[in-house]
Design an enzyme around this catalytic site. Structure first.
Site, PDB file in Angstrom:
ATOM      1  N   CYS A 125       0.842  -1.202   0.000  1.00 28.32           N
ATOM      2  CA  CYS A 125       0.000   0.000   0.000  1.00 28.32           C
ATOM      3  C   CYS A 125       0.873   1.246   0.000  1.00 28.32           C
ATOM      4  O   CYS A 125       1.302   1.713   1.075  1.00 28.32           O
ATOM      5  CB  CYS A 125      -0.913   0.018   1.222  1.00 28.32           C
ATOM      6  SG  CYS A 125      -1.904  -1.465   1.438  1.00 28.32           S
ATOM      7  N   LEU A 126       1.111   1.787  -1.187  1.00 26.78           N
ATOM      8  CA  LEU A 126       1.897   3.022  -1.314  1.00 26.78           C
ATOM      9  C   LEU A 126       1.016   4.146  -1.867  1.00 26.78           C
ATOM     10  O   LEU A 126       0.890   5.198  -1.252  1.00 26.78           O
ATOM     11  CB  LEU A 126       3.105   2.777  -2.239  1.00 26.78           C
ATOM     12  CG  LEU A 126       3.998   3.979  -2.526  1.00 26.78           C
ATOM     13  CD1 LEU A 126       4.718   4.436  -1.257  1.00 26.78           C
ATOM     14  CD2 LEU A 126       5.034   3.657  -3.615  1.00 26.78           C
ATOM     15  N   GLN A 336      -5.117  -7.276 -34.971  1.00 24.33           N
ATOM     16  CA  GLN A 336      -5.119  -6.957 -36.401  1.00 24.33           C
ATOM     17  C   GLN A 336      -4.936  -8.230 -37.244  1.00 24.33           C
ATOM     18  O   GLN A 336      -5.592  -8.411 -38.261  1.00 24.33           O
ATOM     19  CB  GLN A 336      -4.001  -5.946 -36.699  1.00 24.33           C
ATOM     20  CG  GLN A 336      -4.146  -5.266 -38.038  1.00 24.33           C
ATOM     21  CD  GLN A 336      -5.395  -4.373 -38.104  1.00 24.33           C
ATOM     22  OE1 GLN A 336      -5.891  -3.911 -37.082  1.00 24.33           O
ATOM     23  NE2 GLN A 336      -5.917  -4.177 -39.301  1.00 24.33           N
ATOM     24  N   GLU A 363       2.814  -0.001 -10.849  1.00 22.03           N
ATOM     25  CA  GLU A 363       4.174   0.042 -10.267  1.00 22.03           C
ATOM     26  C   GLU A 363       5.034   1.100 -10.949  1.00 22.03           C
ATOM     27  O   GLU A 363       6.204   0.898 -11.259  1.00 22.03           O
ATOM     28  CB  GLU A 363       4.818  -1.354 -10.280  1.00 22.03           C
ATOM     29  CG  GLU A 363       4.025  -2.287  -9.370  1.00 22.03           C
ATOM     30  CD  GLU A 363       4.748  -3.540  -8.936  1.00 22.03           C
ATOM     31  OE1 GLU A 363       5.998  -3.547  -8.927  1.00 22.03           O
ATOM     32  OE2 GLU A 363       4.051  -4.512  -8.582  1.00 22.03           O
ATOM     33  N   ARG A 375      16.623  11.055 -15.507  1.00 19.04           N
ATOM     34  CA  ARG A 375      17.404  11.619 -14.393  1.00 19.04           C
ATOM     35  C   ARG A 375      18.780  10.969 -14.316  1.00 19.04           C
ATOM     36  O   ARG A 375      19.758  11.624 -13.983  1.00 19.04           O
ATOM     37  CB  ARG A 375      16.667  11.379 -13.073  1.00 19.04           C
ATOM     38  CG  ARG A 375      15.559  12.378 -12.805  1.00 19.04           C
ATOM     39  CD  ARG A 375      14.942  12.061 -11.458  1.00 19.04           C
ATOM     40  NE  ARG A 375      13.920  13.017 -11.088  1.00 19.04           N
ATOM     41  CZ  ARG A 375      13.248  12.947  -9.947  1.00 19.04           C
ATOM     42  NH1 ARG A 375      13.491  11.983  -9.070  1.00 19.04           N
ATOM     43  NH2 ARG A 375      12.329  13.835  -9.661  1.00 19.04           N
TER      44      ARG A 375
END
Ligand code: CAA
Length: 380
Positions: A125-126, A336, A363, A375
């Site tokens: 649980c974040l 397709q 996630e 970064r």
């Protein structure tokens, strides 16, 4: 098509063989009904757990199977090729065992055999309704009171919400930002932990996420994992490994779509021959297969770095980004190739297409993966 694999041990080949047997014997016959009717596959997960697949990458001394990540991820890939919901459940459970395995006190670690043994299911649980990508802004609070933490707040998008036996809860015990976040592990039957109605999802309907409300839930002080303020680092490290699990799910799903589309193209006759013989179709299949192989290679490279104890955060982000985008493209192309037949639920490709979408989001969205990668290129 059989995928040629290079595995590190004979034991790993046996494990993948066992996984394939479970996938064919237990998962494949059930997936369509469970996904169509939205039935949570707790019984199937018990079977998978008792086969030892819920603790694969953890040390044998703790009750795990001591398998390298490289092997564990290929097990996930095979499960996902039969039933993404089961593979995702194994991946999320494995993620949920990380905090105690890596940071747990001696006492907490005593619970590992039970967590890894196959009967219990974990949740992580974040995210919160107002804080998904910006995880460091989370507002669920835990305040000391006597022998307990009193936890208040709402978590969102929780896989196994209301189904899990234990919950990792990342909550604020200090000031703003990442340094104020701690990690607790709470039992599901803790009073004040209130699962909400599961979400109505586009795919993965057998295991929809749910919000979890923490209403003055009292969690014993000794359920703090790691030090106070260490929760964000624990959460991020767990996700680095978890993202590899999601990438493996994507590769398995995409491989299934390649195999299914190729099989259909071999059988489907138009203009007097199998459509696979038309270059316009054969080249689509070739590109699909090549993308899946590239995704698998990226995934296994990241896994081998992790297994070697090398930094792998950025390579995991690349693997998650690339593999889940491949799964989306390949499942689209599979529809397709099947034409109108791909658009209806008589064939599984429309379900795979709906399921692939969530892998680009869970996630860490693929935009967050790009942030992690960019970064690393631009920050000193
Ligand atoms: N490993 C270890 N430490 C890390 C780390 C990592 N991968 N990433 C960051 N950290 C540390 C940094 O080193 C830094 O530590 P110091 O303060 O000591 O220097 C601290 O954490 C803060 O890092 P950042 O400044 O990079 O933090 P940020 O606020 O800019 O956020 C982020 C970085 C990558 C955007 C992060 O917030 C993130 O990954 N967001 C996405 C969250 C996510 O994936 N959510 C999905 C959860 S899944 C779920 O909840 C559902 C389920 O059922 C599974």
């Amino acid at each position: 098509m059989t995928v040629e694999r290079m595995l590190p041990t004979d034991e790993a080949y046996e494990l993948l063989g066992l996984t394939k047997e479970i996938a064919d014997g237990e998962l494949a016959p059930r997936v369509a009904k469970y996904e169509q009717e939205g039935l949570f596959p707790r019984d199937v997960l018990r079977t998978v757990g008792r086969a030892g697949l819920l603790g694969l990458p953890y040390p044998e001394a703790d009750g795990g199977a001591g398998q390298p990540y490289e092997v564990y991820l290929q097990v996930l890939e095979i499960l996902a090729g039969s039933w993404l919901g089961i593979a995702e459940a194994v991946s999320v459970h494995t993620l949920s065992c990380y905090p105690i395995s890596a940071y747990g006190s001696e006492r907490q670690r005593k619970s590992l055999p039970e967590l890894l043994g196959g009967d219990l299911l974990g949740a992580y649980c974040l995210s919160e309704p107002q804080g998904g990508s910006d995880a460091a802004a989370l507002t669920t609070r835990a305040v000391r009171d006597g022998d307990d933490w009193v936890v208040t707040g709402t978590k969102a998008w929780i896989t196994h919400g209301g189904r899990a036996d234990f919950y990792n809860v990342f909550c604020r015990t200090g000031g703003p930002g990442p340094a104020g976040i701690s990690c607790l592990v709470a039992d599901a039957d803790t009073p004040g932990i209130l699962p909400q109605t599961p979400e109505k999802t586009m795919g993965l309907r057998s295991s929809p996420p749910a919000q979890m409300v923490f209403d003055d839930a009292r969690v014993p002080l000794d359920r703090l994992v790691g030090a106070e303020g260490e929760g964000f680092r624990i959460a991020m490290q767990a996700l680095d490994a978890g993202r590899l699990g999601i990438a493996a799910c994507a590769v398995g799903l995409a491989q299934a779509a390649v195999d299914y589309a190729a099989g259909y193209a071999r059988e489907r006759i138009q203009f007097g021959r199998a459509i696979a013989e038309f270059q316009g179709v054969g080249f689509i299949l070739a590109d699909m297969a090549t993308q899946v192989s590239a995704a698998r290679a990226l995934l296994l490279n990241a896994a081998r770095l992790k297994d070697a104890g090398r930094p792998f955060t950025v390579e995991a982000a690349k693997a998650k980004l690339f593999a889940t985008d491949v799964a989306m493209r390949v499942t689209t192309d599979a529809i397709q190739v099947l034409g109108g037949a791909g658009y209806v639920s008589d064939h599984p490709v429309e379900r795979w297409f709906r399921e692939a979408k969530v892998l680009q989001i869970v996630e860490g969205t693929n935009q967050i993966q790009r942030l992690v990668i960019s970064r690393s290129l631009t920050r000193g």
